[in-house]
Design a protein around this motif. Structure first.
Motif, PDB file in Angstrom:
ATOM      1  N   MET A   1       0.899  -1.166  -0.079  1.00  0.00           N
ATOM      2  CA  MET A   1      -0.161  -0.064   0.137  1.00  0.00           C
ATOM      3  C   MET A   1       0.861   1.156   0.021  1.00  0.00           C
ATOM      4  N   SER A   2       2.387   1.188   0.164  1.00  0.00           N
ATOM      5  CA  SER A   2       3.254   2.133   0.362  1.00  0.00           C
ATOM      6  C   SER A   2       3.613   2.473  -1.136  1.00  0.00           C
ATOM      7  N   GLY A   3       4.178   3.585  -1.271  1.00  0.00           N
ATOM      8  CA  GLY A   3       4.659   4.018  -2.568  1.00  0.00           C
ATOM      9  C   GLY A   3       5.788   5.193  -2.537  1.00  0.00           C
ATOM     10  N   HIS A   4       5.950   5.637  -3.703  1.00  0.00           N
ATOM     11  CA  HIS A   4       6.675   6.937  -3.861  1.00  0.00           C
ATOM     12  C   HIS A   4       5.671   8.066  -3.249  1.00  0.00           C
ATOM     13  N   SER A   5       6.444   8.979  -2.541  1.00  0.00           N
ATOM     14  CA  SER A   5       5.828  10.039  -2.091  1.00  0.00           C
ATOM     15  C   SER A   5       5.442  11.207  -3.077  1.00  0.00           C
ATOM     16  N   SER A   6       4.239  11.707  -3.194  1.00  0.00           N
ATOM     17  CA  SER A   6       3.929  12.791  -3.993  1.00  0.00           C
ATOM     18  C   SER A   6       4.128  14.197  -3.412  1.00  0.00           C
ATOM     19  N   TYR A   7       4.415  14.276  -2.126  1.00  0.00           N
ATOM     20  CA  TYR A   7       4.582  15.392  -1.538  1.00  0.00           C
ATOM     21  C   TYR A   7       5.731  16.552  -2.079  1.00  0.00           C
ATOM     22  N   VAL A   8       5.323  17.738  -2.241  1.00  0.00           N
ATOM     23  CA  VAL A   8       6.060  18.697  -2.685  1.00  0.00           C
ATOM     24  C   VAL A   8       5.867  19.884  -1.915  1.00  0.00           C
ATOM     25  N   PRO A   9       7.228  20.191  -1.277  1.00  0.00           N
ATOM     26  CA  PRO A   9       7.009  21.303  -0.478  1.00  0.00           C
ATOM     27  C   PRO A   9       6.757  22.616  -1.027  1.00  0.00           C
ATOM     28  N   GLY A  10       5.807  23.449  -0.429  1.00  0.00           N
ATOM     29  CA  GLY A  10       5.218  24.721  -0.979  1.00  0.00           C
ATOM     30  C   GLY A  10       6.321  25.879  -1.104  1.00  0.00           C
ATOM     31  N   ASN A  11       7.078  26.240  -0.169  1.00  0.00           N
ATOM     32  CA  ASN A  11       7.980  27.262   0.011  1.00  0.00           C
ATOM     33  C   ASN A  11       9.379  26.721   0.595  1.00  0.00           C
ATOM     34  N   GLY A  12      10.169  27.672   0.794  1.00  0.00           N
ATOM     35  CA  GLY A  12      11.574  27.417   0.998  1.00  0.00           C
ATOM     36  C   GLY A  12      11.722  26.973   2.610  1.00  0.00           C
ATOM     37  N   VAL A  13      10.531  27.489   3.393  1.00  0.00           N
ATOM     38  CA  VAL A  13      10.335  26.867   4.819  1.00  0.00           C
ATOM     39  C   VAL A  13      10.187  25.307   4.919  1.00  0.00           C
ATOM     40  N   SER A  14       9.128  25.229   4.077  1.00  0.00           N
ATOM     41  CA  SER A  14       8.632  23.733   3.906  1.00  0.00           C
ATOM     42  C   SER A  14       9.798  22.880   3.527  1.00  0.00           C
ATOM     43  N   LYS A  15      10.585  23.201   2.638  1.00  0.00           N
ATOM     44  CA  LYS A  15      11.713  22.605   2.137  1.00  0.00           C
ATOM     45  C   LYS A  15      12.768  22.165   3.155  1.00  0.00           C
ATOM     46  N   LEU A 215      -1.969  -0.360  10.820  1.00  0.00           N
ATOM     47  CA  LEU A 215      -2.955  -0.165   9.534  1.00  0.00           C
ATOM     48  C   LEU A 215      -2.270   0.258   8.494  1.00  0.00           C
ATOM     49  N   HIS A 216      -1.555   1.273   8.402  1.00  0.00           N
ATOM     50  CA  HIS A 216      -0.792   1.826   6.997  1.00  0.00           C
ATOM     51  C   HIS A 216       0.091   0.772   6.676  1.00  0.00           C
ATOM     52  N   VAL A 217       0.761  -0.185   7.368  1.00  0.00           N
ATOM     53  CA  VAL A 217       1.608  -1.318   6.893  1.00  0.00           C
ATOM     54  C   VAL A 217       0.694  -2.273   6.062  1.00  0.00           C
ATOM     55  N   THR A 218      -0.333  -2.610   6.611  1.00  0.00           N
ATOM     56  CA  THR A 218      -0.896  -3.740   5.999  1.00  0.00           C
ATOM     57  C   THR A 218      -2.005  -3.448   5.117  1.00  0.00           C
ATOM     58  N   GLY A 219      -2.474  -2.075   5.022  1.00  0.00           N
ATOM     59  CA  GLY A 219      -3.546  -1.536   4.387  1.00  0.00           C
ATOM     60  C   GLY A 219      -4.963  -1.901   4.972  1.00  0.00           C
ATOM     61  N   GLN A 220      -6.007  -0.951   4.490  1.00  0.00           N
ATOM     62  CA  GLN A 220      -7.559  -1.020   5.266  1.00  0.00           C
ATOM     63  C   GLN A 220      -8.021  -2.473   4.473  1.00  0.00           C
ATOM     64  N   THR A 221      -8.998  -2.938   5.430  1.00  0.00           N
ATOM     65  CA  THR A 221      -9.887  -4.046   4.837  1.00  0.00           C
ATOM     66  C   THR A 221     -10.918  -3.442   4.085  1.00  0.00           C
ATOM     67  N   ASN A 222     -11.828  -4.055   3.492  1.00  0.00           N
ATOM     68  CA  ASN A 222     -13.120  -3.648   2.988  1.00  0.00           C
ATOM     69  C   ASN A 222     -14.218  -4.634   3.106  1.00  0.00           C
ATOM     70  N   PRO A 223     -15.321  -4.172   2.795  1.00  0.00           N
ATOM     71  CA  PRO A 223     -16.599  -5.099   2.714  1.00  0.00           C
ATOM     72  C   PRO A 223     -16.469  -6.289   2.201  1.00  0.00           C
ATOM     73  N   THR A 224     -15.589  -6.506   1.003  1.00  0.00           N
ATOM     74  CA  THR A 224     -15.527  -7.761   0.366  1.00  0.00           C
ATOM     75  C   THR A 224     -14.641  -8.596   0.764  1.00  0.00           C
ATOM     76  N   GLY A 225     -13.488  -8.226   1.465  1.00  0.00           N
ATOM     77  CA  GLY A 225     -12.608  -8.965   2.120  1.00  0.00           C
ATOM     78  C   GLY A 225     -11.429  -9.358   1.063  1.00  0.00           C
ATOM     79  N   VAL A 226     -11.766  -8.898  -0.008  1.00  0.00           N
ATOM     80  CA  VAL A 226     -10.677  -8.979  -0.945  1.00  0.00           C
ATOM     81  C   VAL A 226      -9.597  -7.996  -1.107  1.00  0.00           C
ATOM     82  N   GLU A 227      -8.236  -8.306  -1.179  1.00  0.00           N
ATOM     83  CA  GLU A 227      -7.267  -7.442  -1.236  1.00  0.00           C
ATOM     84  C   GLU A 227      -7.217  -6.512  -2.444  1.00  0.00           C
ATOM     85  N   VAL A 228      -6.588  -5.416  -2.095  1.00  0.00           N
ATOM     86  CA  VAL A 228      -6.089  -4.554  -3.109  1.00  0.00           C
ATOM     87  C   VAL A 228      -5.359  -5.188  -4.185  1.00  0.00           C
TER      88      VAL A 228
END
Length: 426
Positions: A1-15, A215-228
């Protein structure tokens, strides 16, 4: 469920911050772009409700502690002072007292959803076990908080509950004295319970962080019980899941507010507005409503079991009814997660819910006559559900057809197709 981050700092302080402590990136990846199954329903909003209620309980508890006096002479009067003299003290106290009940309402709904959709199955065993630890900490915190007003039910509830530990051979009396700070409920007991009641919510918050991490390591379950399986099976957490959570939390808080302003004492006991008196025993001692099913199971054991007397048997039954939840991932032998595709499990699950409600009602009744027999039958089904029904259903139950993917289930639902003939999960 994890992947490459899409976060982009908005300004110099954020960077600058991101290069040294990427907390904004972590929050963005965890609560904005984090992929969740696209078929989540409102049964998956109870976690958000619990998070909100934990914050409410900690915030109100800190302010109440500033005005509370942890002494047998001053505890009851300090609570009355909070209600009458502290600015908005009545509101803080009612928010805290009713918040405990609504915290347990949300956690019971959360656990029931986990049981129904098989959220405890591999690879989410540790996620489930952390949830059970949170539940145990909540029970301890709630019990100790119930003692603090130092009313009649507070005093006698503490006397009865702590006496259970004396049933354990060899170490029972030592544990009881350690809890009480002496040989009877008194000022040392009140001070210990106040200290622990203040500390445990922060421990709960720590375990909640681990719970969310798992939860973020294994991923959320869902009503079907089928994995992503593909990217099309998921949607970003924000706005899709956050909007559902926001609506669910809003409705939950409206009901919570209704109790605060219109029925503030409905979920409590009137005897707790009488100062504690060690010489006057209430006619019927009961714990808070959220402990009543376990109290019924405790009182259901009225007979000796070999060398185990009825008192120890009742205590072991009560603690065992909670500890058994730790082993749930291994007691359920079915490879199918969701009860939506398990017709027999669905039937026994709803019988289990009805049985739990019945035990809750029985816990509020006198331990006599037919109430004891019904409690024994309810206790038998409670343990039978976990130890007999779950293992056997995994061997003999024939599930209905399970969709090949989450996307397929969503498309079938939109097309209005009924579940097809029976089959098995991959």
């Amino acid at each position: 469920m994890s992947g490459h981050s899409s976060y982009v700092p908005g300004n110099g302080v954020s960077k600058w911050v991101d290069a040294r402590l990427p907390l904004p990136r972590m929050l963005y990846d965890s609560f904005v772009t984090y992929p969740v199954p696209r078929n989540l329903n409102y049964a998956y909003t109870f976690g958000a409700m619990l998070s909100v209620m934990l914050l409410v309980q900690i915030a109100t508890g800190i302010v109440l502690a500033m005005h509370y006096t942890a002494s047998t002479d001053g505890a009851f009067l300090s609570v009355e002072k909070i209600m009458r003299d502290v600015n908005y003290g009545w509101l803080l106290r009612y928010m805290h007292a009713n918040g405990a009940s609504f915290f347990f309402v949300a956690v019971y709904l959360h656990m029931a959803r986990g049981l129904y959709y098989g959220s405890y199955k591999a690879p989410r065993e540790i996620l489930w076990m952390l949830g059970v630890i949170i539940y145990l900490l909540m029970m301890a915190t709630g019990f100790m908080g119930y003692v603090l007003p130092w009313g009649q039910m507070s005093f006698w509830g503490a006397t009865v509950i702590t006496s259970f530990f004396s049933a354990f051979p060899l170490i029972g009396d030592w544990i009881q004295q350690l809890l009480l700070g002496g040989f009877a409920v008194g000022e040392p007991t009140l001070q210990r319970f106040f200290a622990l009641h203040y500390l445990l919510p922060f421990m709960i918050a720590g375990v909640v962080i681990l719970h969310i991490w798992a939860l973020h390591v294994t991923g959320q379950t869902n009503p079907t019980g089928v994995e992503v399986r593909t990217e099309s099976d998921t949607v970003p957490f924000t706005p899709y899941a956050t909007l559902k959570d926001a609506l669910g939390v809003t409705v939950f808080l409206i009901v919570y507010a209704w109790f605060i302003f219109y029925l503030p004492n409905y979920l409590g006991h009137p005897d707790n507005y009488i100062p504690a008196d060690s010489l006057k025993t209430p006619s019927h001692i009961v714990p808070e409503w959220y402990y009543l099913p376990f109290y019924a199971m405790l009182r259901a054991i009225t007979f000796d079991i070999g060398p185990i007397d009825s008192k120890l048997g009742g205590v072991l039954t009560m603690f065992g009814s909670i500890l058994i939840l730790f082993f749930l991932p291994w007691l359920d032998t079915s490879k199918v997660r969701s009860a939506a595709y398990r017709p027999w499990y669905k039937l026994f699950f709803w019988l289990f819910i009805a049985n739990a409600l019945m035990l809750g009602w029985l816990g509020s009744q006198p331990a006599e006559g037919a109430f004891v027999i019904m409690s024994q039958m309810g206790t038998l089904y409670y343990f039978g559900f976990f130890l007999v029904i779950m293992p056997l259903l995994g061997l003999f139950e024939k599930p209905t057809r399970i969709p090949n993917s989450i996307t397929e289930a969503v498309l079938e639902k939109k097309a209005g197709k009924a579940p097809a003939e029976t089959g098995s999960q991959e």
